[in-house]
Design a protein around this motif. Structure first.
Motif, mmCIF file in Angstrom:
data_model
loop_
_atom_site.group_PDB
_atom_site.id
_atom_site.type_symbol
_atom_site.label_atom_id
_atom_site.label_comp_id
_atom_site.label_asym_id
_atom_site.label_seq_id
_atom_site.Cartn_x
_atom_site.Cartn_y
_atom_site.Cartn_z
ATOM 1 N N ASN A 1 -2.129 -33.396 12.658
ATOM 2 C CA ASN A 1 -1.111 -32.363 12.830
ATOM 3 C C ASN A 1 -1.085 -31.384 11.666
ATOM 4 O O ASN A 1 -0.862 -30.185 11.862
ATOM 5 C CB ASN A 1 0.263 -33.004 13.004
ATOM 6 C CG ASN A 1 0.535 -33.423 14.434
ATOM 7 O OD1 ASN A 1 0.889 -32.605 15.274
ATOM 8 N ND2 ASN A 1 0.341 -34.704 14.729
ATOM 9 N N LYS B 1 8.582 -37.166 6.961
ATOM 10 C CA LYS B 1 8.502 -35.817 6.379
ATOM 11 C C LYS B 1 7.896 -35.859 4.976
ATOM 12 O O LYS B 1 7.101 -34.984 4.607
ATOM 13 C CB LYS B 1 9.894 -35.182 6.324
ATOM 14 C CG LYS B 1 10.410 -34.686 7.674
ATOM 15 C CD LYS B 1 11.730 -33.950 7.523
ATOM 16 C CE LYS B 1 11.550 -32.624 6.808
ATOM 17 N NZ LYS B 1 12.802 -31.833 6.782
ATOM 18 N N THR C 1 5.792 -26.374 10.737
ATOM 19 C CA THR C 1 5.961 -26.587 12.181
ATOM 20 C C THR C 1 6.220 -28.058 12.502
ATOM 21 O O THR C 1 7.134 -28.396 13.260
ATOM 22 C CB THR C 1 4.705 -26.098 12.936
ATOM 23 O OG1 THR C 1 4.525 -24.702 12.702
ATOM 24 C CG2 THR C 1 4.848 -26.355 14.437
ATOM 25 N N TYR C 2 5.427 -28.930 11.904
ATOM 26 C CA TYR C 2 5.559 -30.355 12.208
ATOM 27 C C TYR C 2 6.832 -30.936 11.604
ATOM 28 O O TYR C 2 7.478 -31.803 12.216
ATOM 29 C CB TYR C 2 4.334 -31.113 11.710
ATOM 30 C CG TYR C 2 4.242 -32.521 12.252
ATOM 31 C CD1 TYR C 2 3.996 -32.751 13.608
ATOM 32 C CD2 TYR C 2 4.408 -33.615 11.417
ATOM 33 C CE1 TYR C 2 3.914 -34.041 14.107
ATOM 34 C CE2 TYR C 2 4.330 -34.915 11.912
ATOM 35 C CZ TYR C 2 4.089 -35.120 13.261
ATOM 36 O OH TYR C 2 4.011 -36.398 13.757
ATOM 37 N N SER C 3 7.228 -30.475 10.442
ATOM 38 C CA SER C 3 8.472 -30.954 9.831
ATOM 39 C C SER C 3 9.672 -30.639 10.712
ATOM 40 O O SER C 3 10.612 -31.437 10.796
ATOM 41 C CB SER C 3 8.651 -30.326 8.439
ATOM 42 O OG SER C 3 7.675 -30.797 7.538
ATOM 43 N N GLU D 1 9.598 -30.548 13.926
ATOM 44 C CA GLU D 1 9.554 -31.531 15.012
ATOM 45 C C GLU D 1 10.101 -32.880 14.549
ATOM 46 O O GLU D 1 10.766 -33.590 15.322
ATOM 47 C CB GLU D 1 8.120 -31.680 15.516
ATOM 48 C CG GLU D 1 7.566 -30.441 16.193
ATOM 49 C CD GLU D 1 6.221 -30.708 16.856
ATOM 50 O OE1 GLU D 1 6.186 -31.479 17.839
ATOM 51 O OE2 GLU D 1 5.214 -30.153 16.377
ATOM 52 N N LYS E 1 13.813 -32.689 14.578
ATOM 53 C CA LYS E 1 14.333 -32.814 15.943
ATOM 54 C C LYS E 1 14.309 -34.260 16.409
ATOM 55 O O LYS E 1 15.256 -34.733 17.069
ATOM 56 C CB LYS E 1 13.523 -31.944 16.903
ATOM 57 C CG LYS E 1 14.086 -31.934 18.335
ATOM 58 C CD LYS E 1 13.298 -31.024 19.248
ATOM 59 C CE LYS E 1 13.978 -30.920 20.619
ATOM 60 N NZ LYS E 1 14.235 -32.216 21.256
ATOM 61 N N LEU E 2 13.240 -34.982 16.078
ATOM 62 C CA LEU E 2 13.162 -36.405 16.422
ATOM 63 C C LEU E 2 14.339 -37.156 15.817
ATOM 64 O O LEU E 2 14.993 -37.952 16.497
ATOM 65 C CB LEU E 2 11.845 -36.990 15.914
ATOM 66 C CG LEU E 2 11.708 -38.514 16.003
ATOM 67 C CD1 LEU E 2 11.618 -38.961 17.457
ATOM 68 C CD2 LEU E 2 10.481 -38.991 15.216
ATOM 69 N N ASP F 1 17.541 -36.215 17.642
ATOM 70 C CA ASP F 1 17.582 -36.815 18.977
ATOM 71 C C ASP F 1 17.884 -38.316 18.900
ATOM 72 O O ASP F 1 18.639 -38.852 19.720
ATOM 73 C CB ASP F 1 16.254 -36.587 19.703
ATOM 74 C CG ASP F 1 16.037 -35.138 20.104
ATOM 75 O OD1 ASP F 1 17.014 -34.363 20.061
ATOM 76 O OD2 ASP F 1 14.886 -34.781 20.433
ATOM 77 N N LEU G 1 5.243 -38.962 17.266
ATOM 78 C CA LEU G 1 6.483 -38.485 17.884
ATOM 79 C C LEU G 1 6.727 -39.187 19.220
ATOM 80 O O LEU G 1 7.846 -39.614 19.512
ATOM 81 C CB LEU G 1 6.415 -36.971 18.091
ATOM 82 C CG LEU G 1 6.407 -36.114 16.825
ATOM 83 C CD1 LEU G 1 6.119 -34.656 17.179
ATOM 84 C CD2 LEU G 1 7.736 -36.214 16.082
ATOM 85 N N ARG H 1 9.841 -41.779 20.061
ATOM 86 C CA ARG H 1 10.755 -41.473 21.171
ATOM 87 C C ARG H 1 10.802 -42.647 22.145
ATOM 88 O O ARG H 1 11.873 -43.009 22.657
ATOM 89 C CB ARG H 1 10.295 -40.193 21.891
ATOM 90 C CG ARG H 1 10.433 -38.918 21.082
ATOM 91 C CD ARG H 1 10.158 -37.694 21.955
ATOM 92 N NE ARG H 1 10.050 -36.480 21.157
ATOM 93 C CZ ARG H 1 8.929 -35.833 20.898
ATOM 94 N NH1 ARG H 1 7.761 -36.287 21.402
ATOM 95 N NH2 ARG H 1 8.917 -34.738 20.167
#
Length: 324
Positions: free
Chosen positions: A55, A158, A185-187, A189, A192-193, A196, A308, A312
């Motif tokens: 990534n 992270k 960009t990946y951080s 995401e 968000k994980l 969530d 990810l 999830r």
């Protein structure tokens, strides 16, 4: 047949590198790559670390992943291809925290002259597992041990990808700006994980947030989302220990006393003992396609084949089972 000691086996494998060197590089460019020029050859130890490198590195890295999905990283035996890949790499990226006990000897045997990136740098480590925390005498006998399953807290992930970005940028300065953009960009995401996961657990009452797993691999997850660790089928941070008869009886009693609803099997471990304990305790066992990803990721190309996706999956499976 009795296997020779691991250092001897690694040395024997090292002797094959010279012969194998004529067979070509162990690192290949990713299919469909559009990046021009040679790619940075990176060896990543675990599925999680390899996914992080892909990534952050994108099309500018060629990643050789040592440990395949559903292979136990705690007791891994390097192969000749592993040694060849390490010998040919410019960068080796590891999880760290003692998870890859075999790596230092393998690097030495491979004659690796590049840089090793420890992705665990700056992560606040848990000292020992839950079982060590419960028994001070045992902890003294075994000495200090840190929990290596750091990636199960997205905030740690992270830090891991930041360390990887720094390592890639140092090895390939011309691509540093691209690696930094990929990191941003990946951080996002990972943020968000985490959000969530927090939202999912907000729907589960404190009294139902009780977890029993195959082995003690989810300490960082448990601490992050305020769960209660009831016990594990394998009473250890690694997978080498076994429950004694007394410990098995105690775990069954604890499951009943706490009102724990389920035992969660893991994808890289057989569910047989978990199923037997669940039957004695009168609770369900979550296994098969719903097994948690404790030490590994899912099959390549599947949703759970990425960090990810696997995380999830874990949250959805646990929350669904405990909400029932």
């Amino acid at each position: 047949m009795k296997h020779p000691p691991r250092p001897v086996r690694i040395a024997a494998l090292a002797a094959l590198i010279t012969v194998m060197a004529g067979c070509g590089s162990a690192t290949a460019e990713p299919a469909g790559s559009t990046s021009a020029g040679p790619k940075l050859a990176v060896v990543a130890t675990t599925p999680e670390v390899a996914d992080f490198v892909r990534n952050i590195g994108g099309d500018d890295v060629a990643v050789t992943q040592i440990i395949k999905p559903n292979v136990d990283p705690h007791d891994y035996e390097p192969t000749p291809a592993d040694l060849q890949a390490i010998a040919s790499a410019k960068l080796v990226v590891k999880n760290g925290v003692g998870l890859e006990e075999w790596l230092d000897r393998t690097i030495e045997s491979a004659g690796f002259t590049g840089t090793v990136v420890d992705s665990s740098q700056d992560v606040t480590l848990r000292e020992g597992g839950h079982h060590e925390e419960e028994g001070a005498e045992h902890a003294e006998e075994e000495g200090e041990e840190h929990d290596p399953h750091i990636w199960h807290d997205p905030r740690n992930a992270k830090l891991m990808v930041t360390n990887i970005q720094k390592g890639l940028a140092a090895a390939e300065p011309a691509k540093a700006e691209t690696f930094a953009k990929n990191l941003a960009t990946y951080s996002a995401e990972l943020d968000k994980l985490d959000a969530d996961n927090t939202a999912a657990w907000a729907k589960i009452g404190k009294a139902d947030r009780k977890l029993v797993t195959n082995h003690d691999a989810f300490g960082y997850y448990i601490a992050r989302y305020d769960l209660e660790f009831v016990g594990s089928v394998i009473p250890s941070l690694d997978t080498s220990a076994e429950l004694s008869a007394a410990q098995l009886t105690d775990l069954v009693a604890k499951i009943k006393a706490t009102g724990t609803k389920a035992i969660f099997a893991e994808s890289s471990l057989p569910p047989k003992t978990a199923e037997a304990i669940a039957q004695q305790a009168g609770v369900k066992v979550v296994a098969g396609e719903d097994a948690l990803f404790g030490d590994s990721l899912g099959a390549p190309g599947s949703p759970e084949g990425t960090y990810l996706g696997a995380e999830r999956h874990n949250t959805q499976v646990i929350v669904d089972a405990l909400a029932g």
